[in-house]
Structure formats: structure tokens, C-alpha cells
Design a protein around this motif. Structure first.
Motif, PDB file in Angstrom:
ATOM      1  N   ASP A 189       0.825  -1.204   0.000  1.00  0.00           N
ATOM      2  CA  ASP A 189       0.000   0.000   0.000  1.00  0.00           C
ATOM      3  C   ASP A 189       0.862   1.259   0.000  1.00  0.00           C
ATOM      4  OD1 ASP A 189       0.860  -0.755   2.533  1.00  0.00           O
ATOM      5  OD2 ASP A 189      -0.887   0.075   3.553  1.00  0.00           O
ATOM      6  N   LEU A 190       2.034   1.209   0.662  1.00  0.00           N
ATOM      7  CA  LEU A 190       2.917   2.368   0.693  1.00  0.00           C
ATOM      8  C   LEU A 190       3.467   2.683  -0.695  1.00  0.00           C
ATOM      9  CD1 LEU A 190       4.844   1.636   4.016  1.00  0.00           C
ATOM     10  CD2 LEU A 190       2.710   2.911   3.665  1.00  0.00           C
ATOM     11  N   TYR A 191       3.662   1.654  -1.486  1.00  0.00           N
ATOM     12  CA  TYR A 191       4.029   1.854  -2.893  1.00  0.00           C
ATOM     13  C   TYR A 191       2.861   2.489  -3.649  1.00  0.00           C
ATOM     14  CZ  TYR A 191       5.044   0.533  -7.766  1.00  0.00           C
ATOM     15  OH  TYR A 191       5.248   0.555  -9.129  1.00  0.00           O
ATOM     16  N   THR A 192       1.654   1.976  -3.417  1.00  0.00           N
ATOM     17  CA  THR A 192       0.476   2.453  -4.151  1.00  0.00           C
ATOM     18  C   THR A 192       0.192   3.918  -3.898  1.00  0.00           C
ATOM     19  OG1 THR A 192      -0.522   0.245  -4.185  1.00  0.00           O
ATOM     20  CG2 THR A 192      -2.013   2.117  -4.445  1.00  0.00           C
ATOM     21  N   TRP A 193       0.317   4.385  -2.644  1.00  0.00           N
ATOM     22  CA  TRP A 193       0.022   5.792  -2.369  1.00  0.00           C
ATOM     23  C   TRP A 193       0.968   6.696  -3.158  1.00  0.00           C
ATOM     24  CZ3 TRP A 193      -3.746   3.467  -1.041  1.00  0.00           C
ATOM     25  CH2 TRP A 193      -3.976   2.770   0.135  1.00  0.00           C
ATOM     26  N   VAL A 194       2.232   6.308  -3.250  1.00  0.00           N
ATOM     27  CA  VAL A 194       3.203   7.118  -3.990  1.00  0.00           C
ATOM     28  C   VAL A 194       2.870   7.111  -5.476  1.00  0.00           C
ATOM     29  CG1 VAL A 194       5.633   7.390  -4.585  1.00  0.00           C
ATOM     30  CG2 VAL A 194       5.001   6.757  -2.262  1.00  0.00           C
ATOM     31  N   GLU A 195       2.510   5.951  -6.006  1.00  0.00           N
ATOM     32  CA  GLU A 195       2.174   5.895  -7.429  1.00  0.00           C
ATOM     33  C   GLU A 195       0.924   6.716  -7.739  1.00  0.00           C
ATOM     34  OE1 GLU A 195       1.727   2.781 -11.142  1.00  0.00           O
ATOM     35  OE2 GLU A 195       1.399   2.021  -9.113  1.00  0.00           O
ATOM     36  N   LEU A 196      -0.077   6.649  -6.870  1.00  0.00           N
ATOM     37  CA  LEU A 196      -1.279   7.463  -7.091  1.00  0.00           C
ATOM     38  C   LEU A 196      -0.935   8.937  -7.196  1.00  0.00           C
ATOM     39  CD1 LEU A 196      -3.833   5.800  -4.618  1.00  0.00           C
ATOM     40  CD2 LEU A 196      -4.004   5.833  -7.112  1.00  0.00           C
ATOM     41  N   LEU A 197      -0.099   9.411  -6.276  1.00  0.00           N
ATOM     42  CA  LEU A 197       0.261  10.829  -6.298  1.00  0.00           C
ATOM     43  C   LEU A 197       1.145  11.173  -7.483  1.00  0.00           C
ATOM     44  CD1 LEU A 197       0.854  12.019  -2.632  1.00  0.00           C
ATOM     45  CD2 LEU A 197      -0.618  13.050  -4.353  1.00  0.00           C
ATOM     46  N   ALA A 198       2.058  10.293  -7.844  1.00  0.00           N
ATOM     47  CA  ALA A 198       2.921  10.556  -8.991  1.00  0.00           C
ATOM     48  C   ALA A 198       2.097  10.721 -10.267  1.00  0.00           C
ATOM     49  CB  ALA A 198       3.937   9.437  -9.157  1.00  0.00           C
ATOM     50  N   ARG A 199       1.068   9.935 -10.407  1.00  0.00           N
ATOM     51  CA  ARG A 199       0.250   9.981 -11.613  1.00  0.00           C
ATOM     52  C   ARG A 199      -0.864  11.030 -11.542  1.00  0.00           C
ATOM     53  NH1 ARG A 199       0.082   5.369 -15.117  1.00  0.00           N
ATOM     54  NH2 ARG A 199       1.615   3.767 -14.622  1.00  0.00           N
ATOM     55  N   MET A 200      -1.465  11.210 -10.359  1.00  0.00           N
ATOM     56  CA  MET A 200      -2.598  12.136 -10.228  1.00  0.00           C
ATOM     57  C   MET A 200      -2.188  13.518  -9.717  1.00  0.00           C
ATOM     58  SD  MET A 200      -5.563   9.600  -8.782  1.00  0.00           S
ATOM     59  CE  MET A 200      -5.956   8.069  -9.608  1.00  0.00           C
ATOM     60  N   LYS A 201      -0.915  13.659  -9.335  1.00  0.00           N
ATOM     61  CA  LYS A 201      -0.270  14.938  -9.046  1.00  0.00           C
ATOM     62  C   LYS A 201      -0.564  15.533  -7.674  1.00  0.00           C
ATOM     63  CE  LYS A 201       1.523  14.505 -13.029  1.00  0.00           C
ATOM     64  NZ  LYS A 201       2.868  13.872 -13.055  1.00  0.00           N
ATOM     65  N   ARG A 202      -1.761  15.412  -7.148  1.00  0.00           N
ATOM     66  CA  ARG A 202      -2.034  16.015  -5.842  1.00  0.00           C
ATOM     67  C   ARG A 202      -3.194  15.314  -5.158  1.00  0.00           C
ATOM     68  NH1 ARG A 202      -5.031  21.780  -7.094  1.00  0.00           N
ATOM     69  NH2 ARG A 202      -6.437  21.017  -8.714  1.00  0.00           N
ATOM     70  N   MET A 203      -3.299  15.567  -3.863  1.00  0.00           N
ATOM     71  CA  MET A 203      -4.358  14.995  -3.042  1.00  0.00           C
ATOM     72  C   MET A 203      -4.840  16.069  -2.081  1.00  0.00           C
ATOM     73  SD  MET A 203      -2.277  12.922  -0.074  1.00  0.00           S
ATOM     74  CE  MET A 203      -3.657  13.089   1.056  1.00  0.00           C
ATOM     75  N   VAL A 204      -5.991  15.825  -1.457  1.00  0.00           N
ATOM     76  CA  VAL A 204      -6.456  16.702  -0.386  1.00  0.00           C
ATOM     77  C   VAL A 204      -6.667  15.848   0.853  1.00  0.00           C
ATOM     78  CG1 VAL A 204      -8.875  16.527  -1.137  1.00  0.00           C
ATOM     79  CG2 VAL A 204      -8.162  18.399   0.361  1.00  0.00           C
ATOM     80  N   TRP A 205      -6.139  16.332   1.952  1.00  0.00           N
ATOM     81  CA  TRP A 205      -6.269  15.655   3.242  1.00  0.00           C
ATOM     82  C   TRP A 205      -7.308  16.381   4.074  1.00  0.00           C
ATOM     83  CZ3 TRP A 205      -5.503  17.298   8.293  1.00  0.00           C
ATOM     84  CH2 TRP A 205      -5.418  16.295   9.277  1.00  0.00           C
ATOM     85  N   SER A 206      -8.246  15.608   4.626  1.00  0.00           N
ATOM     86  CA  SER A 206      -9.316  16.167   5.453  1.00  0.00           C
ATOM     87  C   SER A 206      -9.003  15.945   6.930  1.00  0.00           C
ATOM     88  CB  SER A 206     -10.647  15.498   5.104  1.00  0.00           C
ATOM     89  OG  SER A 206     -11.651  15.860   6.037  1.00  0.00           O
ATOM     90  N   PRO A 207      -9.295  16.930   7.794  1.00  0.00           N
ATOM     91  CA  PRO A 207      -8.982  16.772   9.219  1.00  0.00           C
ATOM     92  C   PRO A 207      -9.974  15.918  10.004  1.00  0.00           C
ATOM     93  CG  PRO A 207      -9.921  18.938   8.816  1.00  0.00           C
ATOM     94  CD  PRO A 207      -9.743  18.304   7.474  1.00  0.00           C
ATOM     95  N   HIS A 208     -10.990  15.357   9.357  1.00  0.00           N
ATOM     96  CA  HIS A 208     -11.884  14.483  10.113  1.00  0.00           C
ATOM     97  C   HIS A 208     -11.197  13.142  10.355  1.00  0.00           C
ATOM     98  CE1 HIS A 208     -12.886  12.659   6.140  1.00  0.00           C
ATOM     99  NE2 HIS A 208     -13.224  11.592   6.861  1.00  0.00           N
TER     100      HIS A 208
END
Length: 315
Positions: A189-208
Motif C-alpha cells: 500500500d505504501l508503494y500504491t500511495w506514492v504511485e497514485l500521487l505521482a500519476r494524479m499529481k495532488r491529493m487533499v487531506w481532510s482533518p476528520h
């Protein structure tokens, strides 16, 4: 009109926990979802527990043989998903009731971002605590992170994504098999999160606070291990999607993950030759780090463990 979310839950021999996970999904205040249970060839009573729930939103899929880490099961669930968003939940963990509602609220505020994550809580032997990233940013509101941001924080032990907190737009996925099945037994999963961001460029983190992960304080032994080779190959896998600056940060992160995998493999008496550790490191981005851990790898691992225990007791 609300948006359908596909919740993917891989299940392999979780008869003591899967009911809790399903109840937490069905208790969501956001109700427009399908719950995809992927049986990863369980041999216990997990599927009998699943069958006790009578809800039309539940779909059960079956795989003929289990796959390490549940990666193949998650990929199967994603391929079969009908929703506009994919959400993930581990069968031995649980969501808080407002998770999907809060995630979709954040998604509507940032419609051009395809990855939403949130704060996570762990319960280790009854002691509850927030994940390190949430501890730092939960009072700061939503955070937009690019790949370099995520990696810089992750190198410090602050990860903004976790399996039980992430939602991804299905139409934005580059392929349905996003988890590295067949390439590692653990930490894929740690590999997958990096690949998602590399391809999709950005994410948004919610404080909930999205979820709670349950771990036993006495649980220390593991049968599966991360792959040093996977984290080394991660750099060449993702270089087509990143620039030179991101590549350097990714190599530093890869070095830390290679070291982590080396430690975990040694803990289960599966020693790795120092030459293999040397080959997996990216020396050009952090000569001191690589030199230090290569020299450490030359020492008997039992000696390192005794030093670690002595240091832990003295703290």
C-alpha cells in the motif's frame, strides 16, 4: 443527486473482526454506496459472518486462492466497482460514522482533486492515538499535498494516506490493478500511495478522523515481509511521471523504505546479504544514510537487536 461510492473490503480469515468492519460501513451517515466484500479464499467462518448481513448494498465476490497483503483482492474489487469513487476498508478495522459524509464534502470543495484522505486513529492494546500527520495538522484544516510534500512528510514518519482513509475517483485511475500484487507480501500500500500521487499529481487531506485500526500490543511477529526490490524499482516505475526534483526526493524515500524492508526481513530470520542492501540503495542522494546502514548491515543482527532493546529500556 448523491454520488455512488464503492467500498472494497478484502477478507481473508477475519471471522472475529469482519462483522465489526461491515457494521461500521453500514452505519455511515452517507448511504449511497455499494459494499464489495472480496473473499480471498478464507478457510475460517468469515463468509458465514458476512452472510448474516442482509443489505441489498452488499456484494460478495470470491477469489479461488488467497494473495499476500490482500492486494489481488483489492484490485479485483476495484475492477468490479460501479461507483464514481473507490473507498477502502480493512476487514479487521472500522470507520467512524461520518467518514464518507465528510470525505464527499471535502471532495465537493476540491472538485479537481481525485484523491481524498483523512486522519486515522489506532488502538494498540486499548491505547488510542492519532496518526502522526493528523497530530500535526488536524487543527489546520484541509491540506493540499503534491508528491514532493507527501514524500517529505513520509520521510519523517508523517504519512497523509492510509488504507482505511483514502477515497479515489474511479475515472481518474490509470488502471484497475493499482496494488502491486505478486511483487511484495507486505507494505505494498505504501508503494500504491506514492504511485497514485505521482500519476494524479495532488491529493487533499481532510482533518476528520476516518477510521480506527486495531492492533494487539503483544503482536510482534509477522510471517510476511516487505520487498526491498519493490521499493528500489519504485523509482524507475514512476520516473516517467515525475520531474528531477521529485525524483531525488523519491530516491531518498526509497532508501528509507529499503532500510525498513531490510530490518523487517532480518526480524523473521530471513537475512539479506549486505551486497543486496548496497545494490538497492540510491547512494547519490544520501551518501551518509546509505553508508551508515550499509556498515550496520555488516554487524550481526542479534547484536543490533540487543542494542535496540537496551536503548528502549533506558528511555
Amino acid at each position: 443527486m448523491s454520488t455512488l461510492i464503492s467500498i472494497v473490503v478484502p477478507v481473508y480469515n477475519k471471522e472475529n473482526y469482519v462483522s465489526r468492519a461491515i457494521k461500521s460501513a453500514l452505519a455511515q451517515t452517507y448511504t449511497d454506496f455499494e459494499l464489495i466484500i472480496v473473499d480471498d479464499a478464507s478457510t475460517d467462518r468469515s463468509m458465514q459472518k458476512v452472510a448474516e448481513f442482509k443489505d441489498s448494498r452488499i456484494r460478495v465476490l470470491h477469489r479461488p486462492q488467497p494473495g499476500p497483503g490482500g492486494y489481488a483482492a483489492r484490485n479485483y474489487g476495484i475492477r468490479e466497482a460501479r461507483g464514481s469513487w473507490i473507498a477502502l476498508l480493512d476487514a479487521d478495522d472500522a470507520w467512524f460514522p461520518e467518514h464518507l459524509t465528510q470525505s464527499m464534502r471535502i471532495a465537493s470543495e476540491f472538485p479537481d482533486i481525485s484523491i481524498v484522505s483523512a486522519a486515522r486513529m489506532s488502538d494498540v492494546g486499548g491505547t488510542k492515538k492519532l496518526d502522526p500527520f493528523a497530530k500535526r495538522f488536524i487543527d489546520h484544516g484541509p491540506q493540499i499535498l503534491y508528491l514532493s510534500d507527501y514524500l517529505e512528510f513520509a520521510c519523517k514518519g508523517l504519512r497523509a494516506m492510509g488504507t482505511n482513509s483514502i477515497l479515489v475517483k474511479r475515472d481518474a485511475l490509470y488502471r484497475s490493478s493499482i496494488f502491486p500484487e505478486g511483487r511484495t507480501e507486505r507494505s505494498g500500500d505504501l508503494y500504491t500511495w506514492v504511485e497514485l500521487l505521482a500519476r494524479m499529481k495532488r491529493m487533499v487531506w481532510s482533518p476528520h478522523v476516518a477510521s480506527i485500526s486495531y492492533r494487539q500490543a503483544s503482536f510482534v511477529s509477522r510471517n510476511s515481509v516487505p520487498s526491498m526490490r519493490l521499493f528500489h524499482e519504485m523509482v524507475s516505475d514512476l520516473e516517467p511521471y515525475i520531474d528531477e526534483k521529485q525524483s531525488r526526493i523519491l530516491k531518498r524515500y526509497a532508501n528509507k523504505m529499503v532500510k525498513y524492508a531490510w530490518l523487517e526481513m532480518n526480524k523473521i530470520n530471513s537475512p539479506i546479504k549486505p551486497s543486496e542492501l548496497r545494490r538497492c540503495f540510491f547512494w547519490e542522494v544520501d551518501l551518509f544514510f546509505c553508508s551508515k546502514w550499509f556498515l550496520i548491515s555488516l554487524l550481526p543482527f542479534e547484536f543490533l537487536e540487543s542494542l535496540h532493546r537496551r536503548y528502549s529500556l533506558s528511555r
